[in-house]
Design a protein around this motif. Structure first.
Motif, PDB file in Angstrom:
ATOM      1  N   SER A 210      32.047  -3.206 -15.729  1.00 41.63           N
ATOM      2  CA  SER A 210      31.675  -3.569 -17.091  1.00 41.63           C
ATOM      3  C   SER A 210      32.868  -4.205 -17.802  1.00 41.63           C
ATOM      4  O   SER A 210      33.965  -4.296 -17.255  1.00 41.63           O
ATOM      5  CB  SER A 210      31.202  -2.333 -17.844  1.00 41.63           C
ATOM      6  N   GLY A 212      33.646  -7.184 -18.526  1.00 45.83           N
ATOM      7  CA  GLY A 212      34.161  -8.453 -18.050  1.00 45.83           C
ATOM      8  C   GLY A 212      33.646  -9.623 -18.870  1.00 45.83           C
ATOM      9  O   GLY A 212      32.479  -9.656 -19.243  1.00 45.83           O
ATOM     10  N   HIS A 213      34.505 -10.596 -19.124  1.00 44.76           N
ATOM     11  CA  HIS A 213      34.187 -11.813 -19.880  1.00 44.76           C
ATOM     12  C   HIS A 213      33.411 -11.450 -21.155  1.00 44.76           C
ATOM     13  O   HIS A 213      32.219 -11.705 -21.297  1.00 44.76           O
ATOM     14  CB  HIS A 213      33.369 -12.788 -19.031  1.00 44.76           C
ATOM     15  N   GLN A 214      34.121 -10.850 -22.089  1.00 43.28           N
ATOM     16  CA  GLN A 214      33.483 -10.336 -23.307  1.00 43.28           C
ATOM     17  C   GLN A 214      32.692 -11.397 -24.091  1.00 43.28           C
ATOM     18  O   GLN A 214      31.627 -11.077 -24.632  1.00 43.28           O
ATOM     19  CB  GLN A 214      34.542  -9.677 -24.204  1.00 43.28           C
ATOM     20  N   LEU A 216      30.861 -13.777 -22.904  1.00 45.09           N
ATOM     21  CA  LEU A 216      29.557 -13.818 -22.234  1.00 45.09           C
ATOM     22  C   LEU A 216      28.796 -12.518 -22.453  1.00 45.09           C
ATOM     23  O   LEU A 216      27.570 -12.526 -22.636  1.00 45.09           O
ATOM     24  CB  LEU A 216      29.748 -14.050 -20.731  1.00 45.09           C
ATOM     25  N   ARG A 217      29.513 -11.409 -22.413  1.00 50.29           N
ATOM     26  CA  ARG A 217      28.864 -10.101 -22.584  1.00 50.29           C
ATOM     27  C   ARG A 217      28.174  -9.999 -23.942  1.00 50.29           C
ATOM     28  O   ARG A 217      27.163  -9.306 -24.080  1.00 50.29           O
ATOM     29  CB  ARG A 217      29.923  -9.005 -22.430  1.00 50.29           C
ATOM     30  N   ASP A 247      39.209  -6.932 -22.144  1.00 47.21           N
ATOM     31  CA  ASP A 247      38.410  -7.723 -21.215  1.00 47.21           C
ATOM     32  C   ASP A 247      38.854  -7.426 -19.790  1.00 47.21           C
ATOM     33  O   ASP A 247      40.001  -7.689 -19.411  1.00 47.21           O
ATOM     34  CB  ASP A 247      38.561  -9.215 -21.520  1.00 47.21           C
ATOM     35  N   CYS A 274      29.201 -11.459 -15.807  1.00 48.73           N
ATOM     36  CA  CYS A 274      30.347 -10.682 -16.300  1.00 48.73           C
ATOM     37  C   CYS A 274      31.006  -9.885 -15.180  1.00 48.73           C
ATOM     38  O   CYS A 274      32.243  -9.758 -15.132  1.00 48.73           O
ATOM     39  CB  CYS A 274      29.899  -9.767 -17.432  1.00 48.73           C
ATOM     40  N   GLN A 275      30.186  -9.355 -14.261  1.00 46.84           N
ATOM     41  CA  GLN A 275      30.747  -8.663 -13.103  1.00 46.84           C
ATOM     42  C   GLN A 275      31.562  -9.624 -12.237  1.00 46.84           C
ATOM     43  O   GLN A 275      32.685  -9.319 -11.817  1.00 46.84           O
ATOM     44  CB  GLN A 275      29.632  -8.056 -12.251  1.00 46.84           C
ATOM     45  N   ALA A 277      32.927 -12.384 -13.064  1.00 45.21           N
ATOM     46  CA  ALA A 277      34.142 -12.836 -13.745  1.00 45.21           C
ATOM     47  C   ALA A 277      35.311 -11.915 -13.411  1.00 45.21           C
ATOM     48  O   ALA A 277      36.452 -12.371 -13.248  1.00 45.21           O
ATOM     49  CB  ALA A 277      33.913 -12.895 -15.250  1.00 45.21           C
TER      50      ALA A 277
END
Length: 319
Positions: A210, A212-214, A216-217, A247, A274-275, A277
């Motif tokens: 979790s 990852g790439h805030q 996008l999140r 991040d 996000c995973q 990334a």
């Protein structure tokens, strides 16, 4: 592959992306001061004596001595958990095992490791480390102090992992530099941040990571804690400044040790972009294991998990 084609969600948990596209996702642009922020926190964490206390657990297992554990983390936060010691084997490696956002009510006894002391911490506010007014509900826990970059609870949870490592070193000084980390989902995300700065950790396994790439999140439809953060951002608009400092993909760029990262092509809770990334950002020594789905039951999941379990056993094998 058996990516789920039927599901109850009003969005597509693959986000219309194929494996090739997912493998091309990089980390987001990072904020100024990322290393200074985390480096200072790590140095402070190293000054803390965790003062661990062990007691015999009500749980028993034929392969493990099971001990209840309490140690001190940053802000004098009492962290509860368990320590497993292998019966009839010397301890030659340490392993800290994180948990998902559901917390943990018992240790995992089926980890494929030998000659290893295994510490299962419950991060602050969750399970054995419950501490009102921090909510144990993931949708509220993830928002605790999100408007305060220095105080956001996820930072404290990363520090709890560092103090778990300090606890293992306090018990077994010869393990420093021979300690692994394994975490899934929530535990995968904070694990990336912890491993990036802790030279005592020599390898790590992150599953469905979790945080990852805030950016996008905040955009990709999700359920669970990510949806809660999206709703908060829509209402208040002040989360991204904090989240960019937390991040997992930005942190993963700094990881220098061997890694085994399991990521999913379909996941309603932690969006696959996000995973990936996180996995893609790890510069070297990284094996990426592809799961058809995460946070969702699917045909073939048991077979995939069995293959992954075997890889985990090999990965954390004592040389």
């Amino acid at each position: 592959m058996s990516i789920p084609t039927t599901h109850p969600f009003d969005f597509d948990p693959t986000y219309g992306m194929r494996l090739e596209e997912l493998l091309a996702i990089g980390p987001p642009e990072e904020p100024d001061g990322f290393d200074a922020f985390w480096g200072a926190r790590y140095r402070k964490a190293l000054t803390i004596d965790p003062q661990p206390v062990l007691s015999r657990s009500e749980l028993t297992h034929p392969d493990w001595h099971v001990l209840d554990l309490v140690y001190l983390s940053t802000d004098a936060f009492r962290i509860g958990g368990w320590l497993l010691l292998p019966r009839g084997q010397e301890v030659r490696r340490g392993l800290v095992v994180g948990h998902g956002y559901g917390g943990r009510d018992r240790p995992e006894f089926d980890l494929p490791v030998k000659e290893t002391a295994v510490l299962f911490p419950c991060c602050r506010g969750l399970s054995r480390s419950a501490h009102p007014p921090i909510s144990e509900n993931p949708s509220w826990h993830v928002l605790h102090d999100i408007d305060k970059p220095e105080a956001y609870i996820i930072g404290g949870c990363v520090e709890d992992i560092w103090l778990a490592v300090s606890t293992l070193v306090a018990f077994y000084p010869w393990l420093s530099g021979h300690i692994g980390y394994s975490g899934i989902s929530f535990g995968g995300g904070i694990g990336a941040m912890a491993i990036a700065y802790d030279e005592r950790i020599d390898r790590g396994h992150l599953a469905l990571p979790s945080f990852g790439h805030q950016p996008l999140r905040l955009k990709l439809p999700s359920v669970g804690s990510a949806q809660s953060v999206q709703q908060y951002q829509a209402e208040h608009g002040n989360a991204l400044e904090t989240l960019r400092l937390y991040d997992a993909a930005t942190a993963a760029r700094r990881i220098k040790v061997p890694m085994l990262t399991a990521v999913a092509l379909f996941d309603p809770s932690v969006a696959p972009p996000c995973q990936f990334a996180v996995a893609n950002a790890i510069p070297k020594f990284n094996e990426i294991f592809i799961l058809d789905a995460g946070h969702f039951d699917y045909p073939g999941s048991a077979d995939q998990e069995a293959v992954l379990r075997n890889k985990i056993g090999q990965f954390f094998r004592v040389p």
